[in-house]
Design a protein around this motif. Structure first.
Motif, PDB file in Angstrom:
ATOM      1  N   HIS A  28      -2.073  -0.421  12.312  1.00  0.00           N
ATOM      2  CA  HIS A  28      -0.779  -0.774  12.087  1.00  0.00           C
ATOM      3  C   HIS A  28      -0.246  -1.167  10.664  1.00  0.00           C
ATOM      4  CE1 HIS A  28      -1.296  -1.371  16.282  1.00  0.00           C
ATOM      5  NE2 HIS A  28      -2.428  -2.147  16.268  1.00  0.00           N
ATOM      6  N   SER A  29      -0.895  -0.803   9.696  1.00  0.00           N
ATOM      7  CA  SER A  29      -0.559  -1.138   8.466  1.00  0.00           C
ATOM      8  C   SER A  29      -1.133  -0.178   7.280  1.00  0.00           C
ATOM      9  CB  SER A  29      -0.837  -2.618   8.128  1.00  0.00           C
ATOM     10  OG  SER A  29      -2.124  -2.717   7.745  1.00  0.00           O
ATOM     11  N   ILE A  30      -0.492   0.032   6.287  1.00  0.00           N
ATOM     12  CA  ILE A  30      -0.964   0.942   5.015  1.00  0.00           C
ATOM     13  C   ILE A  30      -0.579   0.021   4.009  1.00  0.00           C
ATOM     14  CG2 ILE A  30      -0.471   3.135   4.032  1.00  0.00           C
ATOM     15  CD1 ILE A  30       0.794   4.387   6.398  1.00  0.00           C
ATOM     16  N   LYS A  31      -1.830  -0.015   3.379  1.00  0.00           N
ATOM     17  CA  LYS A  31      -1.599  -0.824   1.981  1.00  0.00           C
ATOM     18  C   LYS A  31      -1.892   0.144   0.777  1.00  0.00           C
ATOM     19  CE  LYS A  31      -4.270  -4.626  -0.344  1.00  0.00           C
ATOM     20  NZ  LYS A  31      -5.343  -5.624  -0.278  1.00  0.00           N
ATOM     21  N   VAL A  32      -0.937   0.225  -0.099  1.00  0.00           N
ATOM     22  CA  VAL A  32      -1.227   0.978  -1.147  1.00  0.00           C
ATOM     23  C   VAL A  32      -1.316   0.203  -2.608  1.00  0.00           C
ATOM     24  CG1 VAL A  32      -0.156   2.648  -2.593  1.00  0.00           C
ATOM     25  CG2 VAL A  32       0.223   2.710  -0.143  1.00  0.00           C
ATOM     26  N   GLN A  33      -2.532   0.449  -3.380  1.00  0.00           N
ATOM     27  CA  GLN A  33      -2.393  -0.263  -4.777  1.00  0.00           C
ATOM     28  C   GLN A  33      -2.634   0.736  -5.684  1.00  0.00           C
ATOM     29  OE1 GLN A  33      -6.491  -2.387  -3.533  1.00  0.00           O
ATOM     30  NE2 GLN A  33      -5.406  -4.012  -3.888  1.00  0.00           N
ATOM     31  N   PHE A  34      -1.928   0.388  -6.696  1.00  0.00           N
ATOM     32  CA  PHE A  34      -1.662   1.429  -7.826  1.00  0.00           C
ATOM     33  C   PHE A  34      -2.623   0.526  -8.788  1.00  0.00           C
ATOM     34  CE2 PHE A  34       2.087   2.473  -5.741  1.00  0.00           C
ATOM     35  CZ  PHE A  34       1.995   3.846  -5.758  1.00  0.00           C
ATOM     36  N   LEU A  35      -3.450   1.073  -9.263  1.00  0.00           N
ATOM     37  CA  LEU A  35      -4.487   0.577 -10.292  1.00  0.00           C
ATOM     38  C   LEU A  35      -4.613   1.544 -11.703  1.00  0.00           C
ATOM     39  CD1 LEU A  35      -6.256   0.747  -7.459  1.00  0.00           C
ATOM     40  CD2 LEU A  35      -7.079  -1.377  -8.859  1.00  0.00           C
ATOM     41  N   THR A  36      -4.716   0.763 -12.824  1.00  0.00           N
ATOM     42  CA  THR A  36      -4.880   1.434 -14.319  1.00  0.00           C
ATOM     43  C   THR A  36      -6.162   2.047 -14.294  1.00  0.00           C
ATOM     44  OG1 THR A  36      -6.043  -0.407 -15.396  1.00  0.00           O
ATOM     45  CG2 THR A  36      -3.484  -0.561 -15.171  1.00  0.00           C
TER      46      THR A  36
END
Length: 167
Positions: A146-154
């Motif tokens: 039911h969800s999509i989590k996106v994390q942008f990391l260095t």
């Protein structure tokens, strides 16, 4: 489903090797969206589902990949053949044609994520030569029913930005 997405490493092996070691066993797939400037059989690229970018010379790398990962169809491309710097429209057509729920691309060196027509379009930025910001980045995608989590990391694994999409 958990995915590591990286792009535009432009010959630098250390970043993608380090990411592969860090996330080994933690993600369902590792994806490289092109411009690695490495040969298809280079050990640094081996853990990745990788495509050919406009700066890649090894024709053994495919222009596009359509893969099923954990029951979901993903499309991986560099983006230069779809004019992504102008619009995502051609890429949206390709996603519809292939039935992809997740589309990963690079080329612009600019990170971003959006949902269009029920499909996630994600550019992880560049792990070596970012544009529009100083941080060299990659992305982690965590998708459930039911969800999509996106994390942008260095490249130093510090959170730059997080986005969450609900279906």
């Amino acid at each position: 489903m958990k995915l590591l997405v990286v792009s535009d490493s432009h010959g630098s092996k250390s970043e993608i090797k380090e990411l592969a070691e860090k996330y080994d066993g933690e993600v369902n797939a590792m994806i490289h969206c092109g411009d690695s400037e490495l040969s298809a059989d280079d050990a640094a690229l081996t853990p990745y589902l990788a495509v050919r970018g406009n700066c890649d010379m090894d024709a053994r790398l495919p222009e596009d990949l359509i893969e099923e990962v954990d029951g979901e169809t993903i499309l991986v491309t560099h983006g230069h053949l779809y004019g992504i710097k102008m619009s995502l429209m051609k890429l949206r057509y390709k996603a519809e044609e292939s039935g992809a729920k997740f589309v990963f691309f690079g080329h612009s060196h600019t990170l971003g994520a959006e949902i269009a027509g029920g499909t996630l379009f994600l550019n992880p930025g560049s792990i070596l030569l970012p544009r529009g910001r100083q941080e060299r980045t990659y992305a982690l995608v965590d998708a459930s029913d039911h969800s999509i989590k996106v994390q942008f990391l260095t490249h130093e694994h510090e959170l730059v930005e997080e986005q969450e999409f609900s279906e």
